[in-house]
Design an enzyme around this catalytic site. Sequence first.
Site, PDB file in Angstrom:
ATOM      1  N   GLY A  13       0.741  -1.284  -0.036  1.00 23.71           N
ATOM      2  CA  GLY A  13      -0.056  -0.136   0.003  1.00 23.71           C
ATOM      3  C   GLY A  13       0.669   1.267  -0.040  1.00 23.71           C
ATOM      4  N   ARG A  16       0.577   6.229  -2.578  1.00 21.84           N
ATOM      5  CA  ARG A  16       0.275   7.633  -2.512  1.00 21.84           C
ATOM      6  C   ARG A  16       1.619   8.320  -2.024  1.00 21.84           C
ATOM      7  NH1 ARG A  16      -3.074   6.353  -5.288  1.00 21.84           N
ATOM      8  NH2 ARG A  16      -1.855   7.517  -6.542  1.00 21.84           N
ATOM      9  N   VAL A  79      -3.310  -7.392  -2.470  1.00 24.44           N
ATOM     10  CA  VAL A  79      -3.004  -8.203  -1.331  1.00 24.44           C
ATOM     11  C   VAL A  79      -4.250  -9.260  -1.106  1.00 24.44           C
ATOM     12  CG1 VAL A  79      -1.528  -6.489  -0.403  1.00 24.44           C
ATOM     13  CG2 VAL A  79      -4.163  -6.545   0.232  1.00 24.44           C
ATOM     14  N   ASN A 105       0.703  -2.254   5.187  1.00 20.58           N
ATOM     15  CA  ASN A 105       0.106  -0.966   5.324  1.00 20.58           C
ATOM     16  C   ASN A 105      -1.215  -0.723   4.573  1.00 20.58           C
ATOM     17  OD1 ASN A 105       0.179   2.182   5.786  1.00 20.58           O
ATOM     18  ND2 ASN A 105       0.504   1.744   3.424  1.00 20.58           N
ATOM     19  N   TYR A 174     -14.722  -0.800   8.713  1.00 16.49           N
ATOM     20  CA  TYR A 174     -13.319  -0.215   8.925  1.00 16.49           C
ATOM     21  C   TYR A 174     -12.965  -0.586  10.418  1.00 16.49           C
ATOM     22  CZ  TYR A 174      -9.127   2.505   8.907  1.00 16.49           C
ATOM     23  OH  TYR A 174      -7.731   2.836   8.989  1.00 16.49           O
ATOM     24  N   ALA A 176     -14.284  -2.802  12.456  1.00 18.45           N
ATOM     25  CA  ALA A 176     -14.382  -4.327  12.723  1.00 18.45           C
ATOM     26  C   ALA A 176     -12.961  -5.002  12.111  1.00 18.45           C
ATOM     27  CB  ALA A 176     -15.451  -4.746  11.897  1.00 18.45           C
TER      28      ALA A 176
END
Length: 278
Positions: A13, A16, A79, A105, A174, A176
């Site tokens: 990840g 960005r 992933v 990440n 998110y 959970a």
Amino acid sequence: MADLTGKVAVITGAARYRGIGRAIALRLARDGADVVVSARTQTGAVPEHEQRMGWEGTASLVAEIRQLGRRAECIDCDVTDRDQVAALIDGTVAALGRLDIIVNNAGVPSGAGASPIIDMDDDDWFHTVDVNLNGVYHVSKAGARAMVSAGNGGAIVNLSSTAGRVGMANYGAYSATKFGVIGLTQQMAAELAGEGIRVNCICPGSTDTDMMDGTFRRVAGHVGADFDRIKKGVRRQVPLGRQGDVAEQAAAVAFLASDDASYITGQTLNVDGGLRMD
């Protein structure tokens, strides 16, 4: 600074420019590690500031790392796809000779800030679980197998969230999934300790990234408030009175990945300006 000389790290990840993944990759490189950075092949909208600067995701990040004098490669990886994850791990060892550090990440926001469970689309729920939790499982499992086979120990650092410490209304899937990451961290730490592989986790609080700004916008839309008002309100809740910087999250990861944390495993560290003290 931690000494990671001779280590090889994989960070997922990391596409960005304003993301935590990029900051982690640069910090580990500055501390001496050679780095493989990974992200999904870009299919969605690219932030305007990245377009203006000609940012090309992991390819641009690799160039930055090499300017620091470290070896670096980028390997595209979704992933949620076991075959792509296997190619990421195998490709890292093939390109850089070993694998010592994994940083999980990669993650998606799941409409955080504006998606109560009862209104969620089921596909959004399952996609969030697949990326945020199953993705950590896939990468950790494949990477740990490679580490065990090599017999040199290693370190896995997972990224959860302060939303994984306490349930947060309207955070969709998110919260959970980020709770799940903490549980997976503890289980794998117990299972891999005998192999000399440490598994730890950080919980970033509000951090100045594009992803966090997206959450602020969703919250603002949900409650009918101004974006800047929401952002300032969050800052006022933090004892240190500000958002975190991506470099501060990266520093925590670098510590947990290094031998300075050699007697730490199964732990989750809040990096949130004092918002949570548990």
